[in-house]
Design a protein around this motif. Structure first.
Motif, PDB file in Angstrom:
ATOM      1  N   THR A 132      -4.413  -4.325  -2.353  1.00 18.59           N
ATOM      2  CA  THR A 132      -2.991  -3.430  -2.243  1.00 18.59           C
ATOM      3  C   THR A 132      -1.814  -3.290  -4.147  1.00 18.59           C
ATOM      4  O   THR A 132      -1.211  -2.349  -4.163  1.00 18.59           O
ATOM      5  N   ARG A 148      -7.959   7.484   3.673  1.00 18.57           N
ATOM      6  CA  ARG A 148      -8.239   9.294   3.450  1.00 18.57           C
ATOM      7  C   ARG A 148      -8.474   8.618   1.436  1.00 18.57           C
ATOM      8  O   ARG A 148      -9.316   8.717   1.142  1.00 18.57           O
ATOM      9  N   ALA A 149      -7.324   8.128   0.716  1.00 15.45           N
ATOM     10  CA  ALA A 149      -8.039   7.336  -0.749  1.00 15.45           C
ATOM     11  C   ALA A 149      -8.984   6.903  -1.027  1.00 15.45           C
ATOM     12  O   ALA A 149      -9.862   7.135  -2.053  1.00 15.45           O
ATOM     13  N   SER A 150      -9.659   5.899  -0.588  1.00 14.47           N
ATOM     14  CA  SER A 150     -10.486   4.616  -0.475  1.00 14.47           C
ATOM     15  C   SER A 150     -11.995   6.128  -0.111  1.00 14.47           C
ATOM     16  O   SER A 150     -12.672   6.290  -0.838  1.00 14.47           O
ATOM     17  N   LEU A 195      -4.753   5.167   3.141  1.00 12.87           N
ATOM     18  CA  LEU A 195      -5.616   4.074   2.632  1.00 12.87           C
ATOM     19  C   LEU A 195      -7.469   4.261   2.749  1.00 12.87           C
ATOM     20  O   LEU A 195      -8.128   4.483   1.920  1.00 12.87           O
ATOM     21  N   THR A 221      -4.408   9.747  -5.359  1.00 11.55           N
ATOM     22  CA  THR A 221      -3.707   8.846  -4.423  1.00 11.55           C
ATOM     23  C   THR A 221      -5.138   7.657  -5.197  1.00 11.55           C
ATOM     24  O   THR A 221      -5.299   6.243  -4.591  1.00 11.55           O
ATOM     25  N   ALA A 222      -6.514   8.513  -5.141  1.00  7.57           N
ATOM     26  CA  ALA A 222      -8.104   7.354  -4.980  1.00  7.57           C
ATOM     27  C   ALA A 222      -7.840   6.345  -6.287  1.00  7.57           C
ATOM     28  O   ALA A 222      -8.672   5.112  -5.964  1.00  7.57           O
ATOM     29  N   MET A 272     -16.114  10.181  -5.424  1.00 16.41           N
ATOM     30  CA  MET A 272     -15.867  10.420  -6.982  1.00 16.41           C
ATOM     31  C   MET A 272     -17.182   9.332  -7.404  1.00 16.41           C
ATOM     32  O   MET A 272     -17.430  10.423  -8.121  1.00 16.41           O
ATOM     33  N   LEU A 316      -7.664  -0.981  -6.370  1.00 13.86           N
ATOM     34  CA  LEU A 316      -8.268  -1.841  -5.605  1.00 13.86           C
ATOM     35  C   LEU A 316      -9.543  -2.671  -5.506  1.00 13.86           C
ATOM     36  O   LEU A 316      -9.806  -3.743  -5.749  1.00 13.86           O
ATOM     37  N   TYR A 317     -10.677  -1.490  -6.104  1.00 18.64           N
ATOM     38  CA  TYR A 317     -12.012  -1.945  -6.247  1.00 18.64           C
ATOM     39  C   TYR A 317     -11.972  -3.180  -7.576  1.00 18.64           C
ATOM     40  O   TYR A 317     -13.149  -3.873  -7.296  1.00 18.64           O
ATOM     41  N   VAL A 357      -0.768   3.986   7.715  1.00 20.65           N
ATOM     42  CA  VAL A 357      -0.251   3.884   5.757  1.00 20.65           C
ATOM     43  C   VAL A 357      -1.930   3.818   5.887  1.00 20.65           C
ATOM     44  O   VAL A 357      -2.736   4.148   5.214  1.00 20.65           O
ATOM     45  N   VAL A 404      -5.587   4.222  -6.177  1.00 21.61           N
ATOM     46  CA  VAL A 404      -4.893   3.370  -5.415  1.00 21.61           C
ATOM     47  C   VAL A 404      -6.002   2.667  -5.248  1.00 21.61           C
ATOM     48  O   VAL A 404      -5.937   0.648  -5.315  1.00 21.61           O
ATOM     49  N   ILE A 405      -7.452   3.216  -4.863  1.00 25.95           N
ATOM     50  CA  ILE A 405      -8.673   2.627  -4.914  1.00 25.95           C
ATOM     51  C   ILE A 405      -9.398   1.621  -5.911  1.00 25.95           C
ATOM     52  O   ILE A 405      -9.783   0.702  -5.713  1.00 25.95           O
ATOM     53  N   VAL A 406      -8.948   2.869  -6.640  1.00 27.39           N
ATOM     54  CA  VAL A 406      -9.476   2.014  -8.147  1.00 27.39           C
ATOM     55  C   VAL A 406      -9.454   1.190  -8.407  1.00 27.39           C
ATOM     56  O   VAL A 406      -9.901   0.347  -8.707  1.00 27.39           O
ATOM     57  N   LEU A 440     -15.547  -8.625  -2.503  1.00 27.26           N
ATOM     58  CA  LEU A 440     -15.246  -7.814  -1.057  1.00 27.26           C
ATOM     59  C   LEU A 440     -15.245  -7.154   0.004  1.00 27.26           C
ATOM     60  O   LEU A 440     -13.987  -6.840   0.949  1.00 27.26           O
ATOM     61  N   GLY A 492     -11.373   9.411  -0.574  1.00 26.80           N
ATOM     62  CA  GLY A 492     -12.182  10.002  -2.091  1.00 26.80           C
ATOM     63  C   GLY A 492     -12.317   9.668  -3.138  1.00 26.80           C
ATOM     64  O   GLY A 492     -13.082   9.903  -4.151  1.00 26.80           O
ATOM     65  N   PHE A 493     -11.915   8.305  -3.324  1.00 26.79           N
ATOM     66  CA  PHE A 493     -12.669   6.724  -3.742  1.00 26.79           C
ATOM     67  C   PHE A 493     -14.220   6.796  -3.939  1.00 26.79           C
ATOM     68  O   PHE A 493     -14.848   7.027  -5.635  1.00 26.79           O
ATOM     69  N   GLY A 513       0.996  -1.291   0.200  1.00 27.38           N
ATOM     70  CA  GLY A 513      -0.184  -0.037  -0.016  1.00 27.38           C
ATOM     71  C   GLY A 513       0.629   1.230  -0.572  1.00 27.38           C
ATOM     72  O   GLY A 513       0.848   2.325  -0.541  1.00 27.38           O
ATOM     73  N   ILE A 537     -14.751  -0.409   2.211  1.00 30.71           N
ATOM     74  CA  ILE A 537     -12.965  -0.046   1.956  1.00 30.71           C
ATOM     75  C   ILE A 537     -12.843   1.202   2.976  1.00 30.71           C
ATOM     76  O   ILE A 537     -11.662   0.780   3.066  1.00 30.71           O
ATOM     77  N   LEU A 575       0.829   4.122  -3.231  1.00 36.08           N
ATOM     78  CA  LEU A 575       0.097   5.158  -2.526  1.00 36.08           C
ATOM     79  C   LEU A 575       2.122   6.600  -3.234  1.00 36.08           C
ATOM     80  O   LEU A 575       0.830   7.238  -3.780  1.00 36.08           O
TER      81      LEU A 575
END
Lengths: 426, 167
Positions: free
Chosen positions: A283, B107-109, B105, A39-40, B115, A46-47, B101, A42-44, B56, B111-112, A25, B136, A29
């Motif tokens: 990740t 925070r990124a989630s 992660l 960094t979103a 979106m 992961l999804y 970390v 990264v989750i795109v 998931l 954001g995702f 991860g 997530i 990142l």
């Protein structure tokens, strides 16, 4: 310069036991951040876990494996193979090999085999007169034996990561997997004779009784292999059938497990492993994408081409590299992290992707019991309460045999591809 | 400290129940799909998408439970060689780092998910995609919390033993 320092720090953290998904991860990142991408992203990546139909097989097979481990299935299997093979020289050792192989195929080499079967087999082996060192080495190296047989979890994961057909990989693993079992069995026969172990006589009555006891479990491999072979179902569907079937027989037919007390506990335990694998996979997705975008595999290939000129030389280096990886990392993370790097390079050397899969998995299987840090050695040391150093020497002769098998599997691709071609040619 | 422990336990109870419900649903539904497909050449249309999202969910619930029990997959070669005292120190550093970390992660989630929410995509008939993805962010959030609690635990344990040493 900063990259080198960050890299070294991460390696250090990993070696001190930071979860692998945290390390992956961080890299994901940081690499997206350095490219000024939100960094979103990264989750795109992961999804994508939720967009892959094959991954459903992972929780289903893991649960089925854990159910069997907690039930009396190990005991019944030992009884059966004892009734069938106990009369041979080294019979009990062969019994251990067969049951461990069967069991690992279902539990996916997560150490469950040594914990569930080792405790059962070790005292019996010793009582029959097998030397301590032999018994320990046998059970340690059998802890990952059977990894090449369907429906083992590492095969499913490999197929997913390398984007090749899991059904084909299942078929490809059968002959090489059998080779490993046969070679180790021959060694056991020799040991049985040289240690002067008394042999039992074959009794039809015992064999029939044991067969009847396992009447519900024995069809499982045939349902899975047969179902996939005839095209009735895919690997994922086989997982659905297996999970449902095993649950029904263990709870309602054998009544080994109680639906409201044992089963929920097993569900939870098995999902810990599933969660651990999936979060690493998730990740790593972003990271893999980044590696491919940055053409890292191609750069490694270019760097290698100077001194690795032939396919044979490449295969030798691959084997050495994977043995090291196998004894440092567990098989799941090794597949997730290393396969995306190796696969494109191997393709350049003209290695069949399915054959590569089998080479890869065999190497990691061996890496499991390779000193100094192979995982099986530690699990055995914990389970049998012996110092790890004792297990190092106990595992050595078995390692030598497994490496011979590895060389055969690596340099005779037909072994892996034969069944696949027969079925594909139909 | 006590209220952390209490939250952790309450979360675990909830996670256990969810894992059991989801896995039961998954096994039944996956089996049903095979039967429908093979014997009735039919299947529940939204079934596959639903099952994939169950994977998931169970993945993140499992991962968060694994954090609680320190059962995450790791390499861990060196800490075996350390004395108990240094092992604890390395444990504190590793857990704090993991917690940080997981925060990023999470925070990124978020954001995702924002979106996805803005783009207004739906999964099945009318269910917004982001509601399935929220696990997530929740998962990474709980892991952040648990790594942090573990680090605190180790700090507390460290003091306790050094006091014992002093005696």
């Amino acid at each position: 310069m900063t990259i080198v320092i960050i890299g070294l720090l991460l390696v250090l953290l990993a070696l001190f036991g930071a979860p692998l998904f945290v390390i992956l991860g961080t890299i994901a990142l940081l690499s997206f951040h350095s490219l000024d991408i939100d960094t979103a992203a990264v989750i795109v990546e992961l999804y994508r876990i939720a967009n892959a139909p094959t991954l459903l097989a992972i929780p289903l097979f893991t649960f089925a494996g854990y159910l069997m481990a907690e039930s009396r299935t190990p005991k019944r299997l030992v009884n059966l193979s004892n009734a069938l093979f106990g009369w041979m020289p080294g019979g009990l050792a062969i019994v251990a090999l067969m049951t461990c192989a069967f069991f690992t195929a279902f539990t996916g080499a997560s150490g469950v085999t040594i914990v569930a079967l080792g405790g059962l087999l070790y005292p019996v082996l010793r009582k029959e007169g097998y030397p301590e060192k032999f018994s320990l080495g046998l059970l340690t190296s059998s802890g990952s034996l059977g990894l090449l047989f369907p429906p083992s979890l590492p095969i499913i994961l490999y197929g997913f990561v390398a984007n090749i057909s899991i059904d084909k990989l299942f078929l490809a693993g059968i002959v090489p997997g059998t080779l490993l079992v046969v070679l180790l069995s021959l060694f056991s026969v020799r040991k049985g004779i040289s240690a002067g172990i008394p042999r039992t006589t074959f009794k039809w009555r015992n064999a029939i009784k044991a067969l009847r006891e396992t009447a519900w479990e024995l069809p499982l491999p045939f349902i899975i292999i047969g179902g996939i072979y005839t095209g009735v179902f895919t690997a994922t569907e086989a997982a659905a059938v297996t999970a449902f079937y095993v649950l029904i027989i263990e709870v309602f037919v054998y009544r080994d497990l109680k639906l409201f007390s044992d089963v929920p506990k097993i569900m939870r335990e098995s999902m810990l492993l599933v969660g651990g694998i999936l979060v690493i996979l998730g990740t790593a997705m972003g990271l893999t994408n980044y590696l491919i975008d940055a053409q890292i595999p191609m750069r490694i290939l270019n760097a290698m081409q100077g001194f690795v000129s032939s396919k044979v030389l490449f295969l030798i280096m691959l084997n050495i590299f994977l043995l090291i990886v196998g004894c440092l990392m567990d098989i799941f993370s090794a597949i997730i992290v290393v396969v995306p790097l190796i696969a494109p390079i191997a393709a350049q050397f003209g290695i069949d992707p399915i054959h590569l899969g089998i080479i890869f998995l065999t190497n990691l299987e061996i890496g499991y019991s390779t000193p100094p840090v192979g995982l099986n050695l530690f699990i055995s040391s914990f389970r049998f309460e012996k110092p790890v150093v004792k297990l190092y020497t106990a595992a050595l002769p078995f390692l030598a045999i497994l490496i011979v098998a590895l060389l055969i599997i690596t340099y005779v691709p037909e072994l892996s591809l034969w069944l696949v071609n027969i079925v594909g040619g139909q | 400290m006590k209220c952390f422990k209490y939250t952790d336990l309450a979360l675990e109870k909830l996670e256990n129940i969810l894992v059991i419900i989801i896995l039961t649903l998954m096994i039944t539904m996956a089996f049903l799909q095979v039967i429908l497909r093979n014997f009735f050449s039919n299947s529940i249309m939204w079934g596959d998408i639903f099952l994939r999202h169950l994977v998931l969910w169970i993945g993140f619930l499992g991962a968060s439970l694994a954090t609680r029990e320190g059962k995450h997959i790791n390499i861990d070669v060196l800490s075996r060689l350390l004395s108990p005292r240094f092992k604890r120190i390395s444990g504190i550093i590793v857990n704090l780092f993991s917690s940080v970390v997981c925060f990023f992660l999470m925070r990124a989630s978020i954001g995702f998910i924002i979106m996805e929410k803005e783009s207004g995509t739906t999964l099945l008939s009318g269910i917004p995609t982001w509601t399935a993805q929220i696990i997530i962010a929740i998962g990474f959030g709980i892991m952040m919390f648990r790594f942090f609690v573990r680090a605190l635990d180790l700090v507390a344990g460290d003091e306790a033993t050094s006091q014992e040493d002093a005696k």
